[in-house]
Design an enzyme around this catalytic site. Structure first.
Site, PDB file in Angstrom:
ATOM      1  CB  THR A 462      -0.925   0.027   1.233  1.00 11.12           C
ATOM      2  OG1 THR A 462      -0.135  -0.173   2.416  1.00 11.12           O
ATOM      3  CG2 THR A 462      -1.965  -1.055   1.150  1.00 11.12           C
ATOM      4  CG  ASP A 463       3.912   1.679   2.945  1.00  8.82           C
ATOM      5  OD1 ASP A 463       3.986   0.658   2.241  1.00  8.82           O
ATOM      6  OD2 ASP A 463       4.481   1.781   4.051  1.00  8.82           O
ATOM      7  CB  CYS A 464       5.590   0.385  -1.937  1.00 10.58           C
ATOM      8  SG  CYS A 464       6.579  -0.217  -0.559  1.00 10.58           S
TER       9      CYS A 464
END
Length: 738
Positions: A462-464
């Site tokens: 998600t954060d990548c």
């Protein structure tokens, strides 16, 4: 002499597969014909001399190699500010230019920044590494820790001792180091007190009996998915470790019993091997390792499986079900291997999957495809050769670095660096979902996402995905003559689609997938050493990154799925507010710790439209950060903050460049400059004075973490966040003041 090779194809190795010409692949190769490098020898000796004081390598082998290949002659003098001197724009600009020039030297030709992503000590036994690293990270009491900065544990000590013996070290080698290590193990009860993951590896080797392990039944993969404890509902890292573990356990595989194995049976245990009560050993765990004690329910569960279920599965007709379960597990192992080009999601399941393939068929194509990917996990620095916690952090670091350089407003000067980085970001996006029915394989969609490392690895995060999208949108605003052509709109739309699909009903974003089960499932966490491993929890970092990416996207594409985007941002911001600690910070789960989590918490709320004036959450966060500023300026947070979940300063109340960067970024975003810029001025001076002669910021204490209790190196952070913070400070604090 060791050399780092980038985007290496293994010399045309036919067993090496790739999706994008190996972009991001980092492989160390030994050149026996090359002359020894005195600088490397000096770096090794220097590390060994200070290893008990500063336990983190500075990646000097890579830095020496890149500096020789890309010599930099800087005409900018180093800046050091006296206590009475004010921070000026010239001082900050000079510091930034020196730092980014050096950063450009360290950029690989495919656009990413390579670096050490080691730290955990328990990874080594899966792949036998070099002696230097293991000896260098032995603690003064003779044992080895869970990670390089941690106190001695049975997990780290027993597995490292065994690794050294398998590497050829004798019982008295290392100038007494082996004897000290063995004494630590025996003084703390012997290897029967090793945690469950250690019991597993020692059983494979033949120095621990399989009956001394709590069951890992492969039949769990045959259960209906509707059950909350089905393996497909677990956090993917947990799922992917226990998948090959259950196969190997189900096979009761043991390696060849050699004279060395027989010796280790004597060296590791206080009792004669044949007299050990293995049933009693199942739940033994040294107090030094016990981060998550087994609740009574779990002990009853394992005892039931061990005493009643396993005997049935080992005999006909139960053995028929066991064989079916093993075949199912092996299908999932092959699916994971093929979809990661045999890199696998991480180093633990990498070596277990490889072993499972060998057990299934020693001469199989699958096993041969595994072999060249071993090198993707190995890293060499002045402290020796280590096994990394991933195949690198290439995309993650590159996306952050782009944002850091852009924040300095020195884009024209460093356009070539940004262009190269943008190439890597574009080359690393995941362009397709995994094949087949994703539900059958318990996989989330991945088309449009970004991974942590490389496209060949391919696991979407998600954060990548958010940081890759943020960097792409940021670079799209800059002239293509400077940074290259922007990412096509349809690829941005795919990224947004994938990103929004990760939002849970409560508005939070977990790491790799949706949260698929309940927090109470942590009651069956069998790993005594780690916390919060059973399900994929929503995190402030992932949720904030999603908000930031979607608000940036909304500005450039205001008409694309606007209602869904708005709803996603609103729910995510509400979630962030609900998980704030009562005293103001957010707990950071992926780096050390409250400074990191609070930076994300504040930045996410600001992106969603909150301000210092209208948000009590932001005001509380700022008050917390200001209360933790050191008297000398800056912030310095110990890894104990992550482990104990209480803010803890570094020993001696020293400033850490990375923690200082995170705190500055949060305060600047929250408008601290307009209220009282003095804390920011003090922090900026700390960063300027920390800069080294070569333009970099120093490698200080370990800064990454996972599962609360294990630290990991994010070695690029030492430069990324001081640059980012000083860039924001220059443009939003000094410029505003002027």
């Amino acid at each position: 002499m060791w050399r780092l090779r980038i985007a290496d194809d293994g010399g045309g190795d036919p067993w090496l597969r790739t999706k994008n010409a190996h972009a991001g692949r980092q492989v160390w190769e030994f050149d026996a014909a090359a002359d020894p490098d005195p600088a490397v020898d000096a770096a090794r000796q220097g590390f060994a001399a200070r290893r008990h004081r500063l336990k983190h390598s500075a990646d000097l082998l890579m830095r020496n190699q890149f500096a020789k290949a890309n010599p930099l002659e800087s005409d900018l003098p180093a800046v050091k500010l006296e206590e009475h001197e004010d921070v000026t724009d010239e001082a900050v600009s000079t510091t930034l230019k020196r730092a980014i020039r050096r950063l450009s030297v360290l950029q690989a030709h495919d656009g990413h920044w390579p670096g050490d992503y080691g730290g955990p000590m328990f990874l080594m036994p899966g792949l036998m590494e070099i002696r230097r690293y293991l000896y260098n990270h032995q603690n003064e009491d003779g044992g080895w820790g869970l990670h390089i900065e941690g106190p001695s544990t049975m997990f780290g000590s027993a597995l490292t001792y065994v690794s050294l013996r398998l590497l050829g070290e004798g019982t008295d080698s290392g100038d007494g180091a082996m004897e000290k290590g063995r004494n630590w193990i025996l003084d703390h009860g012997g290897a029967t007190f090793i945690p469950s993951w250690g019991k597993f590896w020692l059983s494979v080797l033949g120095v621990f009996d399989w009956s001394g392990n709590n069951p890992v039944p492969p039949e769990a993969w045959l259960l209906p998915y509707c059950l909350p404890f089905h393996p497909g509902r677990l956090w993917c890292h947990c799922r992917m470790v226990y998948l090959p573990m259950c196969y190997i356990y189900g096979k009761r595989f043991v390696g060849k019993i050699t004279p060395l194995v027989m010796d280790l049976r004597k060296e590791l245990h206080k009792e004669p091997y044949n007299e050990i009560n293995w049933d009693n050993a199942r739940n033994k765990c040294a107090k030094e390792d016990l981060y998550y004690p087994h609740p009574l329910f779990q002990d009853i569960l394992w005892a039931t499986l061990h005493k009643f279920v396993e005997p049935i599965m080992l005999r006909w007709p139960g053995s028929i079900l066991r064989e079916k379960a093993l075949a199912t597990a092996m299908q999932h192992i092959h699916y994971e291997d093929e979809n990661t080009q045999y890199i696998c999601i991480g180093p633990v399941n990498k070596v277990m999957n490889m072993l499972a393939c060998w057990i299934e068929e020693p001469n199989s194509e699958a096993f041969k495809l595994h072999i060249p990917r071993i090198y993707d996990y190995l890293w060499v620095a002045e402290d020796g050769m280590k096994m990394q916690g991933y195949n690198g952090s290439q995309l993650w670091d590159t996306a952050f670095t782009v944002q850091a350089i852009a924040a300095t407003n020195l884009i024209e000067e460093f356009g070539p660096t940004l262009k190269l980085a943008f190439d890597y970001i574009k080359n690393s996006q995941v362009l397709d979902d995994c094949p087949g029915d994703l539900n059958d394989w318990y996989r989330h969609i991945s088309k449009g996402a970004w991974p942590y490392s490389t496209a060949d690895h391919g696991w979407p995060i998600t954060d990548c995905t958010a940081e890759g999208l943020k960097a792409s949108l940021l670079l799209a605003k800059i002239s293509p003559h400077v940074v290259g052509e922007p990412l096509e709109a349809n690829r941005l739309f795919d990224a947004v689609n994938c990103l929004m699909s990760y939002m849970n009903d409560n508005g939070g974003f977990a790491s790799y997938e949706l949260t698929r089960s309940y927090t109470w499932l942590e009651i069956i966490n069998p790993a005594e050493t780690f916390g919060d491993i059973v399900i994929d929890y929503p995190y402030v970092e992932c949720t904030s990154a999603a908000i930031q990416a979607l608000t940036s996207f909304r500005k450039l594409y205001p008409g694309h799925r606007r209602k869904e985007v708005d709803n996603c941002i609103s729910k995510a911001a509400n979630f962030i507010e609900t998980i704030q600690k009562t005293d103001g910070p957010w707990y950071g789960s992926w780096a050390v710790c409250f400074t990191y989590g609070t930076w994300f918490g504040v930045k996410g709320l600001i992106a969603a439209g909150r301000t210092f004036k209208n948000s009590s959450a932001i005001r509380k966060a700022c008050d917390f950060l200001l209360s933790k500023e050191l008297p000398s300026g800056g912030w310095g947070e110990s890894y104990l903050s992550s482990q104990d979940q209480v803010y803890t300063n570094l020993e001696g109340k020293r400033a850490h460049a990375v923690n200082t960067g995170w705190a500055m970024l949060a305060l600047i975003d929250a408008g601290q400059a307009a209220r009282d810029p003095a804390p920011l001025h003090r922090a900026a001076k700390v960063l300027i004075n920390l800069q080294s002669d070569d333009g970099e910021f120093p490698q200080q204490e370990i800064i990454g973490v996972f599962n609360k209790n294990c630290m990991i190196s994010n070695s690029q952070y030492r430069n990324i966040f001081p640059i980012w913070a000083l860039g924001e400070y220059r443009c939003r604090v000094l410029a505003a003041g002027n």
